[in-house]
Write a protein that holds these residues in place. Structure first.
Motif, PDB file in Angstrom:
ATOM      1  N   LEU A  19     -33.122  22.560 -50.219  1.00  0.00           N
ATOM      2  CA  LEU A  19     -34.064  21.260 -51.188  1.00  0.00           C
ATOM      3  C   LEU A  19     -33.166  20.861 -51.837  1.00  0.00           C
ATOM      4  CD1 LEU A  19     -37.595  22.893 -51.823  1.00  0.00           C
ATOM      5  CD2 LEU A  19     -37.010  20.717 -50.570  1.00  0.00           C
ATOM      6  N   LYS A  20     -32.259  21.358 -52.784  1.00  0.00           N
ATOM      7  CA  LYS A  20     -31.485  20.856 -53.671  1.00  0.00           C
ATOM      8  C   LYS A  20     -30.376  19.867 -53.020  1.00  0.00           C
ATOM      9  CE  LYS A  20     -28.402  21.765 -57.504  1.00  0.00           C
ATOM     10  NZ  LYS A  20     -27.503  22.579 -58.348  1.00  0.00           N
ATOM     11  N   GLU A  21     -30.165  20.091 -51.754  1.00  0.00           N
ATOM     12  CA  GLU A  21     -28.881  19.254 -51.184  1.00  0.00           C
ATOM     13  C   GLU A  21     -29.754  17.857 -50.792  1.00  0.00           C
ATOM     14  OE1 GLU A  21     -25.867  19.311 -47.204  1.00  0.00           O
ATOM     15  OE2 GLU A  21     -26.414  21.289 -48.600  1.00  0.00           O
ATOM     16  N   ILE A  22     -31.063  18.028 -50.218  1.00  0.00           N
ATOM     17  CA  ILE A  22     -31.737  16.840 -49.683  1.00  0.00           C
ATOM     18  C   ILE A  22     -32.160  15.963 -50.949  1.00  0.00           C
ATOM     19  CG2 ILE A  22     -34.233  16.463 -48.929  1.00  0.00           C
ATOM     20  CD1 ILE A  22     -33.959  19.117 -47.123  1.00  0.00           C
ATOM     21  N   ALA A  23     -32.445  16.647 -51.996  1.00  0.00           N
ATOM     22  CA  ALA A  23     -32.842  15.884 -53.204  1.00  0.00           C
ATOM     23  C   ALA A  23     -31.446  14.819 -53.639  1.00  0.00           C
ATOM     24  CB  ALA A  23     -33.105  16.722 -54.271  1.00  0.00           C
ATOM     25  N   ASP A  24     -30.366  14.984 -53.029  1.00  0.00           N
ATOM     26  CA  ASP A  24     -29.352  14.123 -53.411  1.00  0.00           C
ATOM     27  C   ASP A  24     -29.473  12.852 -52.694  1.00  0.00           C
ATOM     28  OD1 ASP A  24     -28.009  16.030 -55.190  1.00  0.00           O
ATOM     29  OD2 ASP A  24     -26.731  16.719 -53.278  1.00  0.00           O
ATOM     30  N   GLU A  55     -32.753  11.971 -44.550  1.00  0.00           N
ATOM     31  CA  GLU A  55     -32.665  10.735 -43.952  1.00  0.00           C
ATOM     32  C   GLU A  55     -33.810   9.880 -44.559  1.00  0.00           C
ATOM     33  OE1 GLU A  55     -31.929  11.134 -39.815  1.00  0.00           O
ATOM     34  OE2 GLU A  55     -29.813  11.790 -40.074  1.00  0.00           O
ATOM     35  N   LYS A  56     -34.759  10.363 -44.911  1.00  0.00           N
ATOM     36  CA  LYS A  56     -35.928   9.777 -45.325  1.00  0.00           C
ATOM     37  C   LYS A  56     -36.009   9.194 -46.720  1.00  0.00           C
ATOM     38  CE  LYS A  56     -38.486  10.666 -41.495  1.00  0.00           C
ATOM     39  NZ  LYS A  56     -38.952   9.782 -40.848  1.00  0.00           N
ATOM     40  N   ASN A  57     -36.574   8.252 -47.286  1.00  0.00           N
ATOM     41  CA  ASN A  57     -36.605   7.507 -48.480  1.00  0.00           C
ATOM     42  C   ASN A  57     -37.215   8.409 -49.312  1.00  0.00           C
ATOM     43  OD1 ASN A  57     -35.443   5.223 -47.714  1.00  0.00           O
ATOM     44  ND2 ASN A  57     -37.073   4.379 -47.136  1.00  0.00           N
TER      45      ASN A  57
END
Length: 879
Positions: free
Chosen positions: A364-369, A319-321
């Protein structure tokens, strides 16, 4: 047993360290080499002397009695170089942080204070050691006072020791008579004039015979030789002045309390923090870091070791920028993750139980989306996390490299100190010692959690100031459009690697060994004995003493057998020719035949590492192993390329920019003649030869063309007449004429290169066509050789750096096109101006077109970029 006091001449030792050791700068650009050298000498002397008291004396650089006398005679003293001047307060700050007593007094020089303290301390019954580079202090030597004089050469320091007896033995005079010697012979280093025409030998003879200059003057008619007698007669007033200048005042009104100078623990927390600021990492081991106050950032570090907590953390992160991440990993696996959500909320996720490396990487890969991952080393993360979009990462390490490409490494603590208002974080060594990540993980080291969190915190907290710095320096576009996408291009190349025929490499090595053995036998026969050919000392004795070959150059360690010396002798000396071939072949065998065999991985391929944060000009380098340094000058070296082959069903396509740096020079200088020559597709070297040597184009000889080629490429590198004369084996005068004629032929080039130097001196840096900056601190150096180097760098960096930018753009575009068009061909190697594509046979036509379009269209110059392209079943054939 007597107590001992160590007295140090601060400016003298700092000065000696400044001139005797290479210059260093820290991340902030401060010169630190003299301070580093001073500390090295200090630590060594302390270990040898083991004193109870320590004091360092500094001049105040205010007028003293001796200054005034000298200025009345000969004007002002030579000013201190600025690079040294700025280190004096830094040195004092370091000594203060270590609790070392410093003394200075207006109107008195440091050696006056040292002399005063030496006399007082001897009266107190102490042993005294004085450390200084100033031989004037020998006048203070007694049975209890020892003078130690360091001498630094080629980075190595030796120290001479003098009590009164050693002074008499070496100089044939007593310590007080050193003043008399200086009165006659002078000392330029200490601005003591002496009298004309009297050197050390004559001065010593006079003082041994007459004792003092006053007594010598009384017995003037007895002095020999005549020249010395007449000089003393005419310049006796100068001798008196010199004696006054050389005489140390041992009764200075210095207030001094011995207890304040008593030696305590030098390795204080304050000194440790200053060593970190100055990047004196070799000294860190001297400190007990447990005594250093804990960094307050660590109160914001938390461990998240359960699956539910990790899932909640990753959801929050998405949820972070942007977030800071540090994936602790190597080729063997993943050991943990540092993740910074804010400056006050930093987590460590260890690899344990259900929190596997695969789980963390997938998260991490999912967060990077949905957010930007900030990391100090994105490429190492890509080895385990399959990211493809450069828009979702921020690479702090690459960014700070762009901002300061002169550093050799970019550690998180260096980055934090520079971009977080001097924040002092522990180093990797502080946290993990010498352990690898895997070893620390296996030990369940507490330091691993702190290390991961510090990395993640630094990546997060520095993103904004670093981005602002890139925009302020107008390098944001270079970062976003060239360097950031390049991380993904290089990662792909490293993952693919390049296929090697191991058996052929072994066979190649065996062939080399046969020829090496033949050469050994030939060399021994010609020398008349067996010896170690790889020993420069033994080789020098054989060639220049036993065989009497002329042209030897003797050094302190023996005869030089460097390649440039042997190459000049080779045409006339068969043994030297054989030795040069022997050296080449043994290098080929050890570095390539044996070295490459050792790094072929299980998939039959070599996976080199491509570095984008090493060279100051922006060029990519290759390590572990270096595949950019495969020999090309000799055929036997080129044959190594035969062992590099494509996968079955593939061929190699090799595309190489032709004369890219000269074309860049033509564009950037705007020289119409050079631009026109390229537009008309002339043979540029033949054309240059025609115009420089004033002969018709069709009548240019091969030798003239070769010489013109050397000038063409030499100009790009800011070559001097001396350098060109060495390259072409011509006189310096001839070389200077070649260069002068070249600039007459292409008049705008001279103005362009001179403009680069002037620009570098004014701004402190030069820029490539696309805005990459290269700082050149050497241009402001007080050292002529360093300034000359800086001028060559100023001329070359914008050209070489622009060429590097162009090939990077081309690489990125070729890599993207291969992906976007769904091709199976892949970019596997880059060597300066050359790209190697492992090309599916059915895709050769398509890939050839992509290479042509993207390499030629990388940038638009006033001359067209030209590409040479070849196909082959090995790298040798394709090249």
């Amino acid at each position: 047993m007597s107590e001992k006091i160590l007295l140090i001449d601060g400016h003298s030792i700092l000065n000696r360290a400044f001139y005797g050791l290479p210059d260093l700068t820290n991340a902030e650009g401060k010169h630190t080499g003299a301070v580093y050298g001073f500390l090295n000498i200090l630590f060594r002397i302390l270990e040898e002397e083991k004193p109870q008291y320590l004091t360092v004396a500094f001049d105040l650089h205010e007028p003293t009695f001796r200054h005034k006398m000298y200025e009345a005679y000969k004007g002002t003293r030579k000013p201190m170089p600025e690079e040294l001047r700025e280190q004096v307060p830094l040195m004092k700050e370091m000594l203060t942080a270590m609790g070392i007593k410093i003394v200075s007094k207006a109107g008195y020089e440091a050696d006056d204070l040292l002399g005063t303290l030496a006399v007082r301390s001897e009266k107190e019954g102490m042993d005294v050691t004085i450390l200084s580079g100033d031989r004037d202090l020998l006048q203070l030597a007694t049975e209890k006072v020892m003078i130690r004089l360091p001498k630094t050469s080629r980075g190595k320091t030796t120290i001479e020791n003098f009590h009164a007896a050693e002074v008499l033995e070496k100089y044939q005079v007593t310590p007080p008579q050193i003043i008399e010697l200086k009165a006659l012979m002078g000392d330029s280093a200490d601005n003591i004039p002496g009298i004309p025409g009297v050197g050390e030998k004559t001065a010593t003879k006079m003082i041994v015979e007459f004792g003092t200059i006053e007594n010598a003057y009384v017995h003037l008619e007895e002095i020999k030789p005549n020249k010395a007698r007449e000089s003393l007669r005419e310049h006796y007033d100068l001798a008196e002045l010199s004696k006054a200048l050389a005489t140390i005042n041992t009764e200075s009104p210095l207030e001094y309390v011995y207890e304040e100078a008593r030696l305590g623990n030098l390795y204080t927390p304050e000194a440790y923090q200053l060593c970190k600021q100055l990047e004196f990492k070799n000294f860190f081991g001297r400190f007990d870091t447990s005594a250093v106050p804990e960094n307050t950032i660590e109160q914001n570090f938390f461990t998240c070791s359960d699956l539910g907590g990790a899932e909640a953390l990753f959801k929050k992160a998405a949820e972070k920028n942007y977030i800071g991440v540090a994936l602790l990993s190597d080729k063997e696996g993943v050991y943990g993750l540092g993740i910074a959500l804010t400056k006050g909320e930093i987590y460590y996720v260890p690899v344990e139980g259900l929190l596997t490396g695969d789980y963390i990487c997938a998260a991490l890969k999912e967060i990077a989306d949905s957010t930007i991952l900030c990391s100090i080393d994105v490429k190492s993360m890509l080895k385990h996390v399959g990211l493809e979009d450069a828009g979702h990462v921020f690479d702090t390490g690459v960014a700070v490299y762009l901002l300061n490409p002169l550093k050799s490494s970019y550690t998180f603590d260096d980055i934090a100190r520079e971009y977080l208002d001097g924040a002092l974080l522990p180093t990797r060594t502080d946290l993990l010692g010498k352990d690898s990540l895997k070893a620390a993980w296996e030990k369940s080291s507490d330091g691993l959690m702190s290390y991961a969190c510090h990395l993640a915190y630094t990546a997060y907290a520095t993103r904004e100031p670093i981005e602002n710095a890139l925009k302020e320096t107008e390098m944001w576009n270079v970062y976003r459009e060239i360097e950031l996408p390049l991380i993904f291009t290089l990662d792909s190349m490293e993952k693919w690697g390049i296929r090697v025929k191991g058996e052929e490499l072994k066979s190649y090595g065996e062939k080399l060994q046969v020829r090496i053995a033949e050469l050994e036998k030939l060399i021994y026969e010609q020398a008349g004995e067996e010896f170690n050919i790889n020993s420069p000392k033994q080789l020098g004795v054989i060639l220049f003493e036993k065989m009497g070959i002329p042209g030897g150059r003797k050094t302190k360690t023996g005869y030089s057998t460097a390649a440039d010396i042997l190459e000049k002798l080779a045409p006339e000396q068969p043994i030297v020719n054989d030795i040069l071939e022997y050296r080449q072949l043994t290098k080929l065998k050890s570095t390539y035949a044996d070295g490459l065999s050792a790094v072929i991985e299980a998939d039959g391929r070599i996976h080199s590492t491509f570095n984008q944060t090493i060279t100051a000009t922006g060029r990519i380098s290759s390590t572990e192993p270096n595949l950019q340094n495969i020999p090309v000058r000799m055929e036997l070296g080129r044959l190594i390329r035969k062992v590099f082959v494509p996968e079955d069903g593939y061929v190699f396509l090799d595309a190489d920019y032709s004369q890219i740096e000269l074309r860049v020079l033509a564009h950037m200088s705007g020289d119409e003649k050079l631009i026109q020559a390229y537009r008309e597709a002339e043979d540029i070297h033949r054309l240059t030869a025609s115009q420089v040597f004033h002969v018709p184009f069709d009548e240019v000889t091969d030798l003239q063309r070769r010489n013109a080629k050397a000038v063409n490429f030499g100009i790009v590198y800011g070559i001097s007449s001396f350098g060109l004369s060495q390259d072409l084996s011509i006189t310096r005068k001839e070389a200077a004429e070649y260069i002068e004629k070249y600039f007459e032929t292409y008049p705008k080039i001279k103005g362009f290169l001179d403009g680069l130097v002037a620009d570098g001196k004014e701004k402190g840096y030069v820029s490539t066509m696309l805005g990459r900056r290269r700082p050149i601190p050497e241009l402001k150096s007080g050292n002529f050789m360093q300034r000359s180097f800086g001028e060559r760098v100023a001329m070359n960096s914008p050209i070489q750096g622009t060429a590097a930018d162009i090939i990077k753009i081309a690489m990125n575009r070729v890599y993207q096109r291969l992906k976007e068009e769904g091709l199976q061909s892949r970019l596997v190697l880059q060597v300066h101006d050359e790209l190697l594509i492992e090309t599916k046979k059915e895709e050769v036509e398509t890939v050839s077109r992509i290479l042509e379009e993207e390499m030629k269209g990388a940038v638009h110059l006033s001359v067209e970029l030209d590409v040479d392209m070849h196909e082959g079943n090995s790298w040798y054939e394709a090249k």
